[in-house]
Design an enzyme around this catalytic site. Structure first.
Site, mmCIF file in Angstrom:
data_model
loop_
_atom_site.group_PDB
_atom_site.id
_atom_site.type_symbol
_atom_site.label_atom_id
_atom_site.label_comp_id
_atom_site.label_asym_id
_atom_site.label_seq_id
_atom_site.Cartn_x
_atom_site.Cartn_y
_atom_site.Cartn_z
ATOM 1 N N LYS A 1 -41.091 -26.779 33.948
ATOM 2 C CA LYS A 1 -41.812 -27.376 35.092
ATOM 3 C C LYS A 1 -40.990 -27.175 36.372
ATOM 4 O O LYS A 1 -40.309 -26.158 36.498
ATOM 5 C CB LYS A 1 -42.131 -28.846 34.800
ATOM 6 C CG LYS A 1 -42.877 -28.996 33.456
ATOM 7 C CD LYS A 1 -43.493 -30.330 33.227
ATOM 8 C CE LYS A 1 -44.194 -30.326 31.872
ATOM 9 N NZ LYS A 1 -44.865 -31.596 31.571
ATOM 10 N N GLY B 1 -45.384 -36.253 28.939
ATOM 11 C CA GLY B 1 -44.419 -36.994 29.754
ATOM 12 C C GLY B 1 -44.487 -38.498 29.594
ATOM 13 O O GLY B 1 -43.954 -39.242 30.404
ATOM 14 N N SER C 1 -44.809 -34.811 24.727
ATOM 15 C CA SER C 1 -43.729 -35.686 24.249
ATOM 16 C C SER C 1 -43.112 -35.215 22.930
ATOM 17 O O SER C 1 -42.782 -36.033 22.073
ATOM 18 C CB SER C 1 -44.219 -37.138 24.130
ATOM 19 O OG SER C 1 -44.507 -37.648 25.411
ATOM 20 N N GLU D 1 -51.354 -30.533 34.216
ATOM 21 C CA GLU D 1 -50.821 -30.908 35.538
ATOM 22 C C GLU D 1 -51.459 -30.048 36.617
ATOM 23 O O GLU D 1 -51.708 -30.513 37.731
ATOM 24 C CB GLU D 1 -49.285 -30.777 35.546
ATOM 25 C CG GLU D 1 -48.634 -31.938 34.809
ATOM 26 C CD GLU D 1 -47.284 -31.625 34.196
ATOM 27 O OE1 GLU D 1 -46.664 -30.605 34.544
ATOM 28 O OE2 GLU D 1 -46.839 -32.428 33.335
ATOM 29 N N GLU E 1 -52.645 -29.828 24.339
ATOM 30 C CA GLU E 1 -51.773 -30.796 25.007
ATOM 31 C C GLU E 1 -52.613 -31.986 25.468
ATOM 32 O O GLU E 1 -53.202 -31.952 26.562
ATOM 33 C CB GLU E 1 -51.099 -30.152 26.223
ATOM 34 C CG GLU E 1 -50.114 -29.067 25.888
ATOM 35 C CD GLU E 1 -48.984 -29.001 26.925
ATOM 36 O OE1 GLU E 1 -47.829 -29.095 26.524
ATOM 37 O OE2 GLU E 1 -49.274 -28.877 28.124
ATOM 38 N N HIS F 1 -52.612 -25.602 32.501
ATOM 39 C CA HIS F 1 -51.845 -26.807 32.136
ATOM 40 C C HIS F 1 -52.522 -28.019 32.786
ATOM 41 O O HIS F 1 -53.021 -27.932 33.906
ATOM 42 C CB HIS F 1 -50.400 -26.660 32.634
ATOM 43 C CG HIS F 1 -49.495 -27.712 32.086
ATOM 44 N ND1 HIS F 1 -49.483 -28.998 32.579
ATOM 45 C CD2 HIS F 1 -48.594 -27.689 31.071
ATOM 46 C CE1 HIS F 1 -48.605 -29.718 31.884
ATOM 47 N NE2 HIS F 1 -48.058 -28.937 30.963
ATOM 48 N N ASN G 1 -41.283 -25.373 28.621
ATOM 49 C CA ASN G 1 -41.855 -25.415 29.970
ATOM 50 C C ASN G 1 -40.952 -26.289 30.834
ATOM 51 O O ASN G 1 -40.958 -27.506 30.702
ATOM 52 C CB ASN G 1 -43.287 -25.987 29.896
ATOM 53 C CG ASN G 1 -43.902 -26.142 31.279
ATOM 54 O OD1 ASN G 1 -43.345 -25.674 32.278
ATOM 55 N ND2 ASN G 1 -45.053 -26.802 31.337
HETATM 56 P P1 13P Z 1 -43.385 -33.245 27.784
HETATM 57 O O1 13P Z 1 -42.802 -32.571 26.580
HETATM 58 O O2 13P Z 1 -42.357 -33.579 28.817
HETATM 59 O O3 13P Z 1 -44.262 -34.397 27.412
HETATM 60 O O4 13P Z 1 -44.326 -32.155 28.488
HETATM 61 C C1 13P Z 1 -45.213 -31.439 27.710
HETATM 62 C C2 13P Z 1 -45.786 -30.363 28.523
HETATM 63 O O5 13P Z 1 -46.505 -30.591 29.464
HETATM 64 C C3 13P Z 1 -45.441 -28.978 28.163
HETATM 65 O O6 13P Z 1 -46.232 -28.066 28.840
#
Ligand code: 13P
Length: 250
Positions: free
Chosen positions: A10, A172, A212, A96, A166, A94, A8
C-alpha cells in the site's frame, strides 16, 4: 497448482525502506520454490526494488493501473509503464480503490483488459462490505463484480488472471474471515469461473484470500478448501511475518 502469496505494501515505505524490506524477504526465501511470491511496493519504489530482486524468482506488481496506454490522465500510470518498471502483475479493483477513489465494476473491467493487452497478469480483487454480508448479499455481490469485470473475455483470458477474495470488513481490521467463510466465498467464485470459462480452466485459476492475514492465522487460511494463496497487507511490511506466512505453502 502453485500457490501465490502477494505482499501489498500500500502507501508505505520510502525507496530506502522498500529496498531493505525486499532484501530481507529475498534473503529469507532462498531456495523456496514451491510458492510464487509477488511484492507490490508503492510506484516510487518499483525501480529500486526491481534492482534488488534481479535474478530472483520474486516478481513485482503495481498496486493500480490505468486503462489507457497514455494520455491526459494526471496522476495515473499505464500498464505499459508498469511493464517498463519490471512488473509482471497489477492489483486491480482493490476495495480501497473502489471505496476511496470511486472505482466501479466498469472501470475495473477496463483496467483488467488493459493489463491483458500489455502482458500484465491482473490480480482482480472482489469482496463484500459488512452491510452486504449481514444482508445475505455476499454471493450476489461477488458474482456481480466478477461478471462485469470479466465480461467479454475470451475463454483463455482467465489463464492470465489471478483472483483475490478480499472481504472489505476484513481489510485492516484485524478481523479475518474464518477458513470456512473464505472457502465458501472462494467456491462461489470458482463456480462463476466455471460458468464463464469452463471447468478445466476454472480449476486452474488461483483464488487468493486477503484481509487481516497474519503470521498466526495464515496456517489455517492457507489450507482452507479452495484457497490457492494469500494477499497480505499490513503483515507483509514485516519481513519476518511475511516469510512465516509464505512458509505455510512451502
Ligand atoms: P491487511 O492484510 O492489512 O488487512 O490488508 C489486506 C489487503 O488489503 C491486501 O490487499
Amino acid at each position: 497448482m502453485k500457490p501465490l502469496v502477494v505482499g501489498n505494501w500500500k502507501m508505505h515505505g520510502t525507496q530506502h525502506e522498500a529496498v531493505a524490506l525486499a532484501r530481507e524477504v529475498l534473503k529469507g526465501l532462498r531456495g523456496r520454490r514451491r510458492v510464487d511470491v509477488v511484492l507490490a511496493p508503492p510506484f516510487t519504489a518499483l525501480g529500486p526494488v526491481r534492482k534488488t530482486l534481479r535474478g530472483s524468482a520474486l516478481r513485482l506488481a503495481g498496486q493500480n493501473v490505468h486503462w489507457e496506454e497514455q494520455g491526459a490522465f494526471t496522476g495515473e500510470i499505464s500498464a505499459k509503464m508498469l511493464r517498463e518498471l519490471g512488473c509482471h502483475f497489477a492489483i486491480v479493483g482493490h476495495s480501497e480503490r473502489r471505496r476511496l477513489f470511486n472505482e466501479t465494476d466498469q472501470t475495473v473491467a477496463k483496467k483488467l483488459a488493459a493489463c491483458l493487452r500489455s502482458g500484465l497478469r491482473p490480480i482482480l480483487c472482489v469482496g463484500e462490505t459488512l452491510e452486504q454480508r449481514n444482508a445475505g448479499a455476499t454471493r450476489r455481490v461477488i458474482t456481480r463484480q466478477l461478471r462485469i469485470a470479466l465480461k467479454g473475455m475470451t475463454k483463455d483470458a482467465i489463464e492470465k488472471i489471478e483472483i483475490a477474495y478480499e472481504p472489505v470488513w476484513a481489510i485492516g481490521t484485524g478481523r479475518n474471515a474464518t477458513p470456512e467463510q473464505a472457502s465458501r466465498a472462494h467456491a462461489t467464485i470458482r463456480r462463476m469461473l466455471k460458468k464463464l470459462f469452463g471447468t478445466k480452466r476454472a480449476e486452474q485459476t488461483r483464488i487468493l484470500y486477503g484481509g487481516s492475514v497474519r503470521a498466526d492465522n495464515a496456517g489455517e487460511l492457507a489450507c482452507a478448501r479452495e484457497v490457492n494463496g494469500l494477499l497480505v497487507g499490513g503483515a507483509s511490511l514485516k519481513a519476518k511475518d511475511f516469510l512465516s506466512i509464505i512458509g505455510n505453502f512451502s
